[in-house]
Design an enzyme around this catalytic site. Structure first.
Site, PDB file in Angstrom:
ATOM      1  N   SER A 242       0.808  -1.208   0.000  1.00  0.00           N
ATOM      2  CA  SER A 242       0.000   0.000   0.000  1.00  0.00           C
ATOM      3  C   SER A 242       0.852   1.275   0.000  1.00  0.00           C
ATOM      4  O   SER A 242       1.666   1.438  -0.882  1.00  0.00           O
ATOM      5  CB  SER A 242      -0.950  -0.052   1.195  1.00  0.00           C
ATOM      6  N   HIS A 384      -7.672  -5.634   0.508  1.00  0.00           N
ATOM      7  CA  HIS A 384      -6.448  -4.829   0.531  1.00  0.00           C
ATOM      8  C   HIS A 384      -5.586  -5.274   1.710  1.00  0.00           C
ATOM      9  O   HIS A 384      -5.894  -4.971   2.868  1.00  0.00           O
ATOM     10  CB  HIS A 384      -6.878  -3.364   0.703  1.00  0.00           C
TER      11      HIS A 384
END
Ligand code: GTR
Length: 404
Positions: A242, A384
């Site tokens: 990320s 995610h």
């Protein structure tokens, strides 16, 4: 005699100068596939232009000034039931109140220097595994009232240490907050003030933000690793998830010592093409995280068409070193397709070097990695995150490229 040497030198200069392709026009690349005629054209004309764009307009220039730095081994001993050696080292930079704490786990049975995965962690070294010997950074989140979980081992699912150690790799990590806190503090804390010129109180519009600082610090860890005989520094893969995946890409672009670069769900400002405006946009990211990029990047908020080159340029800067871009099916905010298309659009640069890229490939089905070339990609089923499925692919990729 002197005249002869001078004229030989002058001739060599002419030869060197004429080796530059003079007839190449540089124009806006946008999000197009980066197709050029020769490696020489890429390296001498386009790469410098693209690199300069990312420095000046996206992540900000890193400092050129040297600041005194020292390392200290804090402790070392057996870990993970004896299969690993845990070592902790502090890196001190003049002007910083607290050190950067480096945590390393290395296979105990190694008979020489080992390859390594180097990456930052989100909430402190003590979160990557429940090991009471890990020193908790003064900068680490301290209480649940801050919305943070301070528990040891809380992020263990993101760092499958047994798997990595069993594969023969070291893990080297630092906490992002030891370098620069992840909030808009006007760059008063963290690493930036150590580099201010006299009277300066904040970075200039073209100078590094937080991602630039994080990436820079990974290079400083690499400096340390180069002094540590336990690590094979020709085989260090830089990895991040990320915002830390944006960081690993920029670290890979700025420091050629990283032999492999891995971006896990890095999204906007990472691997994903900005022009698609799918999920997080440049405007949204600059609004939520004004400290991540340099101030010049605000020019592109709600104005992605103006980008001289899109994020495929960032991936191409890593060539010819192997790069792995990964996404997750439920991570629409990071735009998985935009991450894939960006890796595809960077691929012609790899192919110029005679290496296998992703040109002509279609987005693969979930959990069907495209491995085996120099540009790899997978989209994992799920949210995610980074988990053992992702790591399994990264280890395969590293084994392939490190000849293991
Ligand atoms: C999100 C941000 C993303 C991504 C993510 C993360 O809030 O919008 O760009 O970086 O954080 O780091 O987990």
């Amino acid at each position: 005699m002197k005249t002869t040497i001078l004229s030989i030198l002058a001739m060599l200069c002419v030869v060197a100068a004429s080796a530059q392709p003079t007839n190449v026009q540089v124009k806006k690349y946008g999000a197009e596939p980066l197709r050029f005629s020769t490696v020489e054209e890429w390296e001498s004309v386009h790469r410098p232009v693209i690199y300069n764009f990312f420095q000046k307009e996206v992540y900000g220039y890193m400092p050129t000034r040297q600041v005194p730095m020292s390392y200290k081994e804090l402790c070392s001993g057996p870990a993970l039931g004896g299969k690993a050696i845990r070592k902790q080292v502090s890196i001190r930079l003049e002007g910083m109140a607290t050190p950067i704490l480096v945590l390393m786990y290395m296979p105990a049975n190694a008979d020489g220097p080992v390859p390594a995965f180097l990456g930052m962690n989100f909430k402190g070294n003590h979160q990557i595994v429940d090991d009471p010997a890990i020193i908790i950074s003064e900068n680490a989140p301290k209480g649940k009232e801050l919305g943070e979980d301070p528990t040891r081992g809380a992020a263990a699912s993101r760092w499958p240490l047994d798997m990595i150690i069993d594969a023969g790799y070291a893990v080297v990590t630092i906490y992002r907050g030891d370098v620069d806190p992840d909030f808009d503090d006007g760059f008063k804390n963290g690493i930036h003030p150590s580099f201010y010129a006299k009277g300066q109180t904040a970075p200039e519009a073209h100078e590094w933000g937080t991602i630039g600082a994080w990436a820079w610090s990974l290079s400083r860890v690499m400096d340390y690793l180069e002094t540590d005989p336990a690590i094979d520094t020709k085989k260090v893969a830089v990895i991040g998830h990320s915002r830390l995946g944006k960081t690993s890409l920029w670290a890979g672009a700025t420091d050629p010592r990283f032999a492999i670069v891995i971006s896990n769900d890095s999204g906007c400002g990472g691997a994903a093409l900005s022009i698609r405006k799918h999920g997080e946009t440049v405007g949204a990211i600059n609004k939520s995280f004004p400290h991540w990029f340099c101030d010049n990047y605000n020019k592109y908020s709600n104005n992605e068409e103006a980008l001289f080159v899109d994020q495929q340029g960032l991936i191409a800067l890593i060539a010819p070193r192997p790069v792995y871009v990964a996404s997750a099916t439920l991570d629409d905010w990071a735009d998985p397709e935009g991450e894939f298309l960006s890796a595809v659009a960077a691929s012609p640069v790899y192919e110029l070097y005679g290496l296998k890229g992703l040109t002509g490939k279609k987005m693969p089905k979930p959990d069907s990695p495209i491995l085996g070339g120099h540009v790899a990609y997978h989209i994992r089923t799920g949210k995610h995150d980074i988990n053992s499925y992702d790591w399994e692919q990264y280890i395969k990729f590293a084994n392939f490229h490190f000849g293991r």
